[in-house]
Write an enzyme that holds these catalytic residues in place. Sequence first.
Site, PDB file in Angstrom:
ATOM      1  N   ASP A  47     -10.173  -5.178  -3.694  1.00  0.00           N
ATOM      2  CA  ASP A  47      -9.540  -4.149  -2.877  1.00  0.00           C
ATOM      3  C   ASP A  47     -10.371  -2.869  -2.972  1.00  0.00           C
ATOM      4  OD1 ASP A  47      -7.875  -2.166  -1.775  1.00  0.00           O
ATOM      5  OD2 ASP A  47      -6.054  -3.156  -2.500  1.00  0.00           O
ATOM      6  N   SER A  82       0.835  -1.203   0.000  1.00  0.00           N
ATOM      7  CA  SER A  82       0.000   0.000   0.000  1.00  0.00           C
ATOM      8  C   SER A  82       0.874   1.260   0.000  1.00  0.00           C
ATOM      9  CB  SER A  82      -0.965  -0.043   1.189  1.00  0.00           C
ATOM     10  OG  SER A  82      -1.967   0.927   1.061  1.00  0.00           O
ATOM     11  N   HIS A 101      -7.731  -5.683   0.275  1.00  0.00           N
ATOM     12  CA  HIS A 101      -6.549  -4.832   0.445  1.00  0.00           C
ATOM     13  C   HIS A 101      -5.500  -5.453   1.368  1.00  0.00           C
ATOM     14  CE1 HIS A 101      -4.316  -1.129   0.110  1.00  0.00           C
ATOM     15  NE2 HIS A 101      -4.300  -0.958   1.415  1.00  0.00           N
TER      16      HIS A 101
END
Length: 249
Positions: A197, A101, A227
């Site tokens: 996600d 991320s 995610h």
Amino acid sequence: MTTPSFLTTSTGRKIAYHRTEGTEPGIVFLGGFKSDMDGTKAAWLEEWAKSQGRAFLRFDYSGHGQSSEKFVDGAIGDWAADAQEVIETLTSGPQVLVGSSMGGWISLLMTQRIPQRVCGLVGIAAAPDFTEDGFWAGFTEEQRAALKADGQIALPSDYDEPYIITKRLIEDGRDQLVLRTPLPLPFPVRFLQGTADTSVSVATAVKLLEHAEGADMRLTLVDGADHSFSAPDCLELIANSILEVTARA
């Protein structure tokens, strides 16, 4: 939970980390926004790296986990500086960066700032430029006005507490953007992205792949993965991607 070691940076911040000795190139895990180094992916990868006899490093940015400072006082530039100092001080030789991320964004910054220390990259739901293209672009005019007037706003999150987004986070993020200028990645790169996600879209992953420049880049989409990308098959895919990158580096 084992007690971490600490690195005092040139700015005086105390960065918590765990380092495993092993063969090079080593692996450096860079976590996400408001996450920490004790998350599922980091801990699982550490055990996997040990089984491979591979050097491994995980750490908490300032304001995250067990490191010093307050989260709301930090910004992308601070956390990138933490990452750079950790890599330069605690590892030797080129490393394979594994960025999750926000860690994907910071990993991309490392490829441009210390290219001699990077020999491969695995991005997991990489979120480049999210402060601008995610937060700022998604704010209403009322939220933008409140941010300017109050210096921060609160956004709901999937966790216990809301995200406090500061004016400094947004403004500093504009100095760290990687999708507006050339992004050469002259080493093996594997981007991994889940189709379920809700924080980073498939479109973002495709945009990154199309924007970056490199001879050995691939994007793998995992149907139904969220995610966290922490299901057993996702963790195995991360490990296999690291092996592939390392073999081709």
